[in-house]
Design an enzyme around this catalytic site. Structure first.
Site, PDB file in Angstrom:
ATOM      1  N   HIS A  94      -5.813   4.320  -1.034  1.00 21.85           N
ATOM      2  CA  HIS A  94      -5.975   4.112   0.409  1.00 21.85           C
ATOM      3  C   HIS A  94      -5.977   5.418   1.212  1.00 21.85           C
ATOM      4  CE1 HIS A  94      -1.550   4.382   0.279  1.00 21.85           C
ATOM      5  NE2 HIS A  94      -1.539   4.471   1.605  1.00 21.85           N
ATOM      6  N   HIS A  95      -5.695   6.555   0.553  1.00 25.89           N
ATOM      7  CA  HIS A  95      -5.821   7.849   1.230  1.00 25.89           C
ATOM      8  C   HIS A  95      -7.045   8.646   0.737  1.00 25.89           C
ATOM      9  CE1 HIS A  95      -2.301   7.841   3.771  1.00 25.89           C
ATOM     10  NE2 HIS A  95      -1.542   7.432   2.757  1.00 25.89           N
TER      11      HIS A  95
ATOM     12  N   ASP B 217      -4.999   0.978   8.270  1.00 26.45           N
ATOM     13  CA  ASP B 217      -3.764   1.770   8.269  1.00 26.45           C
ATOM     14  C   ASP B 217      -3.796   2.838   9.360  1.00 26.45           C
ATOM     15  OD1 ASP B 217      -1.251   2.471   7.379  1.00 26.45           O
ATOM     16  OD2 ASP B 217      -1.994   3.794   5.809  1.00 26.45           O
TER      17      ASP B 217
ATOM     18  N   HIS C  21       0.808  -1.223   0.000  1.00 24.19           N
ATOM     19  CA  HIS C  21       0.000   0.000   0.000  1.00 24.19           C
ATOM     20  C   HIS C  21       0.844   1.278   0.000  1.00 24.19           C
ATOM     21  CE1 HIS C  21       0.849  -0.557   4.269  1.00 24.19           C
ATOM     22  NE2 HIS C  21       0.477   0.693   4.502  1.00 24.19           N
ATOM     23  N   ASP C  22       2.043   1.240   0.577  1.00 25.50           N
ATOM     24  CA  ASP C  22       2.891   2.445   0.645  1.00 25.50           C
ATOM     25  C   ASP C  22       4.128   2.340  -0.244  1.00 25.50           C
ATOM     26  OD1 ASP C  22       1.482   4.192   2.251  1.00 25.50           O
ATOM     27  OD2 ASP C  22       2.319   3.412   4.122  1.00 25.50           O
TER      28      ASP C  22
ATOM     29  N   LYS D  64       6.225   5.339  -1.441  1.00 24.87           N
ATOM     30  CA  LYS D  64       7.142   6.083  -0.565  1.00 24.87           C
ATOM     31  C   LYS D  64       8.602   5.875  -0.952  1.00 24.87           C
ATOM     32  CE  LYS D  64       4.247   6.308   3.607  1.00 24.87           C
ATOM     33  NZ  LYS D  64       4.130   5.891   5.020  1.00 24.87           N
TER      34      LYS D  64
ATOM     35  N   HIS E 174       3.005   9.959  -2.987  1.00 29.92           N
ATOM     36  CA  HIS E 174       3.343   8.516  -2.896  1.00 29.92           C
ATOM     37  C   HIS E 174       2.182   7.628  -3.328  1.00 29.92           C
ATOM     38  CE1 HIS E 174       1.143   8.315   0.979  1.00 29.92           C
ATOM     39  NE2 HIS E 174       1.163   7.004   0.802  1.00 29.92           N
TER      40      HIS E 174
END
Length: 514
Positions: free
Chosen positions: A425-426, A454, A370-371, A374, A399
């Site tokens: 997801h954000h 998260d 998911h990240d 980054k 990201h």
């Protein structure tokens, strides 16, 4: 495929005698008939006599015994045509077309032979004075052979019908199992399908319970994958079961010993797949059942090989994703257990939301990425211990889209899901999130689940830039942000599964500041 039938040392049961019913209101006729045939034997089978002194008594005897081969039937008993009416009842109401009937009468004028032969389904019509010992012997041999042949024809017809229906079940069962995605689901389905091939009632329910286990053997070690009845993972397999499983592996075929059945599924891998069954139903397996089970075992072996190959591919893909996820989290100074916890939380929430098993597995495997975006964020921003400036926050927010661009374009379900999660997801349920400003169900359910997991994991654990939040404060935030940041259904699922989530959190937690 080899097949072993054990217990060859068991002595063969003595053949059952031919059962003959004498229906006559004269006791002497019973005595004379039995005396004349007391030493009778045909095909190594003697005779057993049943007696009735009226048509009413005879009906009761017939209803209680479904294997009467021959009836000696008197015409005149309680009425002048009592015997004829009994013969008509046997064929038309009792639906018995197999039992042979020799009609006997001491008053031939009461029922003319030609009329009786034409109008009633009987095999012979004799006057009692005609039946001396020799003629009686001949009549009995002829009638019993006719009964034997009719039964064989019916058994063959029944066998063909059972085999046809069973073969249809094998095809349907094999098709169903080819759709299973994991080894555990494969073996659970395998147990259900094999049991259904053995014996069920007209409604499809198992008549008697069966103990069963699906196992994989690798390096002589049996691993129970699925179980039913009294067999359980905790108790393991009994010595007799292991003995039969060993025998099946030795001959690379199925084993049946009258009380236990082991199905062996051929495989080209280094793992062997077997199914062990025990129970009253196993003792009643017919030749048709055994043949169908062996056919089923042969057909399903290739499905098992394909499943293992597919599982190996998925595990390799999952391992690569976890390693890349760990690398990203390590760079951002978060522990690898963050992605383990995230995967576990998301799987629990997906199950609680009734997503398909396939979706639950994909979400669990894709969440660690998911990240991934980054990896493109400068250290000066990613590792900054304090609050980010607006300009730095704008860079950090990139990201999500960067992660999508890294992962997008794959036809693999896991990587495709990971791309969606990385990008969305954000996003927020009210449309105020980033990078696309998606709203409500425009946001993929995977991303809505990851968003809750998260935030929870980030708040409940210490970071280099913050202390952990108390659980009560976290729950209050989730409640306040429901319908704003978070999908209300996902929050409700989280609250419902909170004890299970906290237990997993405790198990997987260690210091998040390295």
């Amino acid at each position: 495929m080899p097949f072993s039938l054990l217990n060859n040392d068991v002595t063969k049961n003595q053949l059952k005698p031919w059962r003959i019913l004498i229906v006559d209101d004269e006791a002497d006729i019973h005595t004379v008939t039995k005396m004349a045939l007391k030493r009778f034997e045909l095909e190594q089978r003697g005779v057993e006599f049943l007696s009735a002194f009226s048509s009413k008594e005879a009906k009761q005897v017939i209803l209680e015994n479904d294997d009467i081969a021959l009836i000696f039937l008197d015409v005149v008993m309680e009425t002048d045509d009592a015997g004829l009416q009994l013969a008509k009842w046997l064929r038309e109401e009792n639906n018995n077309l197999f039992t042979r009937i020799i009609l006997r009468t001491g008053q031939p004028g009461q029922a003319p032979e030609e009329d009786v032969i034409m109008n009633y389904d009987i095999n012979d019509y004799k006057q009692k004075t005609e039946l001396d010992r020799t003629k009686l012997f001949t009549a009995v041999v002829t009638a019993l052979r006719a009964y034997r042949d009719l039964i064989k024809i019916e058994q063959a017809r029944s066998y063909e019908k059972s085999y046809g229906l069973g073969l249809q079940k094998v095809i349907e069962s094999t098709t169903d199992l080819l759709q299973k995605k994991t080894v555990k689901h494969f073996f659970n389905g395998l147990l259900q399908q094999v049991i259904s091939l053995i014996h069920v009632d007209q409604e499809g329910a198992l008549i008697k319970p069966i103990d069963g286990a699906g196992t994989i053997c690798s390096a002589n070690d049996y691993q129970i994958i699925a179980e039913c009845g009294s067999i359980s993972l905790a108790n393991g397999l009994q010595p007799k079961a292991i003995e039969l499983l060993d025998e099946a592996r030795r001959i690379k075929g199925s084993v049946f010993d009258g009380e236990h059945y082991v199905a062996y599924f051929p495989s080209t891998s280094d793992k062997e797949s077997l199914l062990y069954l025990k129970g009253d139903q196993i003792e009643q397996l017919t030749d048709v059942n055994v043949q169908l089970l062996n056919l089923f075992s042969n057909n399903i072996g290739i499905a098992f090989d394909n499943l293992l190959l597919n599982e190996e591919i998925i595990k390799t893909q999952e391992d690569l994703i976890n390693r890349l996820g760990n690398a990203v989290e390590s760079r951002s100074k978060e522990s690898g257990n963050h992605i383990k916890r995230m995967s576990a939380y998301c799987y629990i929430l997906a199950k609680a939301l009734n997503l398909s098993q396939s979706d639950c597995e994909i979400l669990k495997q894709a969440t660690p990425m998911h990240d991934v975006g980054k990896i493109s964020i400068p250290d000066s921003i990613l590792l900054k211990p304090g609050r980010l400036t607006e300009e730095e926050m704008s860079v950090m927010k990139q990201h999500a889209q960067l992660g999508y661009e890294i992962l997008a374009g794959s036809e693999r379900p896991i990587l495709n899901a990971a791309a969606i999660i990385a990008q969305q997801h954000h996003e927020k349920f009210d449309g105020s999130g980033y990078p696309l400003g998606l709203k409500g169900e425009e946001i993929h359910i995977y991303a809505r689940i990851v968003a809750v997991a998260d935030v929870f994991d980030a708040l409940i654990h210490k970071r280099c830039y913050k202390e952990p939040w108390p659980l009560g404060d976290i729950l209050a935030l989730l409640a306040a942000e429901t319908n704003r940041h978070f999908d209300p259904d996902v929050v409700a699922a989280f609250m419902h599964k909170l004890p299970e989530i906290m237990a997993l959190n405790d198990k997987l937690t260690k210091s998040d500041c390295l």
